[in-house]
Design a protein around this motif. Sequence first.
Motif, PDB file in Angstrom:
ATOM      1  N   LEU A  32       5.907  -9.925 -25.161  1.00  0.00           N
ATOM      2  CA  LEU A  32       5.492 -10.875 -26.199  1.00  0.00           C
ATOM      3  C   LEU A  32       4.557 -11.931 -25.614  1.00  0.00           C
ATOM      4  CD1 LEU A  32       6.028 -11.903 -29.136  1.00  0.00           C
ATOM      5  CD2 LEU A  32       7.835 -13.307 -28.179  1.00  0.00           C
ATOM      6  N   VAL A  71      11.654 -11.281 -33.216  1.00  0.00           N
ATOM      7  CA  VAL A  71      11.914 -10.759 -31.876  1.00  0.00           C
ATOM      8  C   VAL A  71      12.519 -11.858 -30.989  1.00  0.00           C
ATOM      9  CG1 VAL A  71       9.654 -11.135 -30.798  1.00  0.00           C
ATOM     10  CG2 VAL A  71      11.033  -9.213 -30.106  1.00  0.00           C
ATOM     11  N   ILE A  72      12.038 -13.089 -31.165  1.00  0.00           N
ATOM     12  CA  ILE A  72      12.615 -14.185 -30.371  1.00  0.00           C
ATOM     13  C   ILE A  72      14.062 -14.428 -30.803  1.00  0.00           C
ATOM     14  CG2 ILE A  72      12.457 -16.657 -29.862  1.00  0.00           C
ATOM     15  CD1 ILE A  72       9.416 -16.379 -30.200  1.00  0.00           C
ATOM     16  N   ALA A  73      14.292 -14.438 -32.121  1.00  0.00           N
ATOM     17  CA  ALA A  73      15.643 -14.671 -32.629  1.00  0.00           C
ATOM     18  C   ALA A  73      16.586 -13.536 -32.253  1.00  0.00           C
ATOM     19  CB  ALA A  73      15.599 -14.826 -34.148  1.00  0.00           C
ATOM     20  N   GLY A  74      16.049 -12.317 -32.161  1.00  0.00           N
ATOM     21  CA  GLY A  74      16.903 -11.177 -31.818  1.00  0.00           C
ATOM     22  C   GLY A  74      17.331 -11.196 -30.364  1.00  0.00           C
ATOM     23  N   GLY A  75      16.469 -11.739 -29.495  1.00  0.00           N
ATOM     24  CA  GLY A  75      16.797 -11.731 -28.064  1.00  0.00           C
ATOM     25  C   GLY A  75      17.684 -12.883 -27.643  1.00  0.00           C
ATOM     26  N   LEU A  76      17.516 -14.043 -28.309  1.00  0.00           N
ATOM     27  CA  LEU A  76      18.243 -15.245 -27.870  1.00  0.00           C
ATOM     28  C   LEU A  76      19.771 -15.103 -27.835  1.00  0.00           C
ATOM     29  CD1 LEU A  76      16.392 -18.434 -29.118  1.00  0.00           C
ATOM     30  CD2 LEU A  76      16.810 -17.654 -26.782  1.00  0.00           C
ATOM     31  N   LEU A  86      16.941  -6.952 -32.428  1.00  0.00           N
ATOM     32  CA  LEU A  86      15.866  -7.049 -31.446  1.00  0.00           C
ATOM     33  C   LEU A  86      14.869  -5.907 -31.626  1.00  0.00           C
ATOM     34  CD1 LEU A  86      14.965  -8.699 -28.944  1.00  0.00           C
ATOM     35  CD2 LEU A  86      16.139  -7.028 -27.540  1.00  0.00           C
ATOM     36  N   TYR A 142      11.007  -6.046 -32.273  1.00  0.00           N
ATOM     37  CA  TYR A 142      10.057  -5.387 -31.369  1.00  0.00           C
ATOM     38  C   TYR A 142       9.049  -4.579 -32.173  1.00  0.00           C
ATOM     39  CZ  TYR A 142       8.569  -1.641 -28.157  1.00  0.00           C
ATOM     40  OH  TYR A 142       7.855  -0.731 -27.447  1.00  0.00           O
ATOM     41  N   PHE A 159      19.721  -0.984 -29.485  1.00  0.00           N
ATOM     42  CA  PHE A 159      18.277  -1.203 -29.447  1.00  0.00           C
ATOM     43  C   PHE A 159      17.542   0.136 -29.464  1.00  0.00           C
ATOM     44  CE2 PHE A 159      14.366  -1.443 -26.973  1.00  0.00           C
ATOM     45  CZ  PHE A 159      13.677  -2.437 -27.640  1.00  0.00           C
ATOM     46  N   LEU A 186      21.500 -12.571 -27.252  1.00  0.00           N
ATOM     47  CA  LEU A 186      21.844 -11.744 -26.091  1.00  0.00           C
ATOM     48  C   LEU A 186      21.741 -12.555 -24.809  1.00  0.00           C
ATOM     49  CD1 LEU A 186      20.107  -8.440 -27.051  1.00  0.00           C
ATOM     50  CD2 LEU A 186      22.505  -8.739 -26.483  1.00  0.00           C
ATOM     51  N   ILE A 189      10.939  -7.366 -23.369  1.00  0.00           N
ATOM     52  CA  ILE A 189      10.349  -7.689 -24.667  1.00  0.00           C
ATOM     53  C   ILE A 189       9.751  -9.086 -24.654  1.00  0.00           C
ATOM     54  CG2 ILE A 189      10.933  -8.143 -27.073  1.00  0.00           C
ATOM     55  CD1 ILE A 189      12.643  -5.710 -26.999  1.00  0.00           C
ATOM     56  N   TYR A 190      10.457 -10.042 -24.027  1.00  0.00           N
ATOM     57  CA  TYR A 190       9.899 -11.392 -23.952  1.00  0.00           C
ATOM     58  C   TYR A 190       8.634 -11.411 -23.092  1.00  0.00           C
ATOM     59  CZ  TYR A 190      13.771 -13.659 -26.442  1.00  0.00           C
ATOM     60  OH  TYR A 190      14.659 -14.061 -27.396  1.00  0.00           O
ATOM     61  N   PHE A 249      16.087  -5.227 -20.941  1.00  0.00           N
ATOM     62  CA  PHE A 249      15.284  -4.926 -22.132  1.00  0.00           C
ATOM     63  C   PHE A 249      14.872  -6.194 -22.868  1.00  0.00           C
ATOM     64  CE2 PHE A 249      18.670  -5.294 -25.348  1.00  0.00           C
ATOM     65  CZ  PHE A 249      19.809  -5.099 -24.585  1.00  0.00           C
ATOM     66  N   VAL A 250      15.696  -7.249 -22.749  1.00  0.00           N
ATOM     67  CA  VAL A 250      15.297  -8.518 -23.362  1.00  0.00           C
ATOM     68  C   VAL A 250      14.160  -9.141 -22.548  1.00  0.00           C
ATOM     69  CG1 VAL A 250      16.064 -10.804 -24.052  1.00  0.00           C
ATOM     70  CG2 VAL A 250      17.607  -8.885 -24.291  1.00  0.00           C
ATOM     71  N   ALA A 302      24.290  -3.603 -27.011  1.00  0.00           N
ATOM     72  CA  ALA A 302      23.013  -4.044 -27.570  1.00  0.00           C
ATOM     73  C   ALA A 302      21.896  -3.108 -27.118  1.00  0.00           C
ATOM     74  CB  ALA A 302      22.713  -5.470 -27.131  1.00  0.00           C
TER      75      ALA A 302
END
Lengths: 298, 316
Positions: free
Chosen positions: B153, A263-268, A249, A253, A233, A270, B149-150, B145-146, A229
């Motif tokens: 945000l 962005v929230i849906a892309g990170g969750l 993600l 971003y 990314f 993971l 980004i969070y 990296f997550v 990922a």
Amino acid sequence: MSSAIDPRQLAAGAEPRPNAGPLRRALASPMGAFGLTIVAIIVILALFAGLLAPYDPLKIDVVHKLEGPSAAHWIGTDNLGRDTLSRIFYGARVALGVACVSIGLAMIAGLLLGLVAGYGPRWLDGILVLFFDSMSALPMIMFALAVITVLGPGTGTLILVIALVSIPGYGRLVRAQTLGLKRSDFIVAERSLDAGPARIILVHLLPNVVGPLIILASMDIPVVIMLEAGLSFLGLGVRPPTPSWGSILYDGYNALRSSTTLVIAGGLPLVLATLGFTFLGEALRDGLDPKLQRRGLR
Amino acid sequence: MLRYAIKRIGLGLLILIIVMVGMYAAVFLVPGDPAAVALGPRATPEMKRMLMERMGLDQPLIWQVVNFFRNALTGNLGIDVWSKRPVGTIIAEALPNTLVLGVASIGWSMLLGVPLGCFAVVYRDGWLDRLVGILSVSVIALPSFVVSIYALLLFAVKFNVFPAIGAGQPGNVASQIHALVLPCFAIGLGWVGYLARLVRASMLEVMGEPHIRTARAFGLPEWRVVFRFALRIAIVPTISLVAVGLGGILSSAVFVEVIFARPGIGSLIYNAVTSRNYPIVMGTVLVTTALYVAITITADLLIARLDPRVRDVFRD
């Protein structure tokens, strides 16, 4: 502790062990159960993405780009109007596919090199250990980036990179196991019966080193999913338009200022995948490692 | 001790040479020439030849490696193909940013993680211990990296309390620290978990030792036994973990620097990779590997000094 062999365990491919109880207990713990649930969901998504995904993950619909959640698109659309949920489902397939292939390759290579290092001549052992040490001396991402510079980005390169960085870990484990087993009575007996090195390695050493190798590999899965990922990314892993959690993600971003759903849906996925695999791995290890149990009882 | 140090450094140098030979061999063996890929399909043979010459890729492999090391020893890492500036200067400009980021991240995670591990031992098997256990496993697993980004945000876009990009104004320390908060948080979060777990585990080993029993027999309170006597020994494995971890921090730095658009080694190599800038990639890999090898050697020697048991082993 029950001494009977649990048929469910045999079905799962695990070795029948005298401490079958702890394994069951590990999965009965809240963390283990949580991990197992998440992992099961991801595996089902990966296997049946085609049936479960509401849309084609590659179908572009620019009119409806970067939309929030709606009845038509449960968790919205991305910058090209593709359905995010479908892309996440197919992304599970990419994540697990890359992880399985690259870890499989690394296991085979690590197994071969480790057996050769442990059982072969000493000079070869020295060279292989130096190779393992050199590989570990490189910061992982730096090595990955260097290989990608040379070969160009793509799924093939990604799998090769992940396999290469994982080989030393497996090689070291197999070598250590082999060195220990080499001196054990049953190998000495086998050798005194005039068994050749091929027979000793394939028939006697191999089955004994595979178990720990599989445990290590299963603990590597979240690490590899993260690496895939991460590189996707950065645009250096799986090529667009193939959906990868990392590239979803990245799209999120880039669109951060206009839509936060993507962005929230892309990170969750993971976050959930790494937590699920890690919790499951931890629970399994705690259940299997008698030393840790004793410490817990103290 | 001296003999051990010399052997350790020798091995480090050998590993460095193997890594660079491997890198050059990979460039050399790969099908298709790198210049063609860097210039795109419309490049003329003339342009390709010139670029190959500039990158030094037209010479035999062995000479490339020998030249690279001969130059590297004098601090000359070659010339950047695109900006025509020395690679060494470019790396030297970027490195301090990444070092500050790495040290600050490790710093705050040690300040939080080590005491957390100690508290988990003092209240072992209580709710605090369990909570620290679950939290550490969770944050270790989270990809940096997550988290970046969070965090970006939440704190930069939604609440606008920290800057989203850059490393602060040059010369203005307050703004630089302000810009450092989110990147440090993203890198250090997993480390808090790692350290808490490691300190807890090695502390539990130490707690069974005679000198701890003696301290307890003297009637010292538990927290004093833990922080004063057990931590001294339990901290040793932490040092080697931190050393190995700096390599991991370099990896996280790539993501964090790209996401927060910070100048540094990570964003430097990322940009070099995407534009296939070989001299920069080679130079960065050499410098970071050398740095990493140097840190591991230092940690090994430091441990030998700290832990009397290890020191005795070397006193043949």
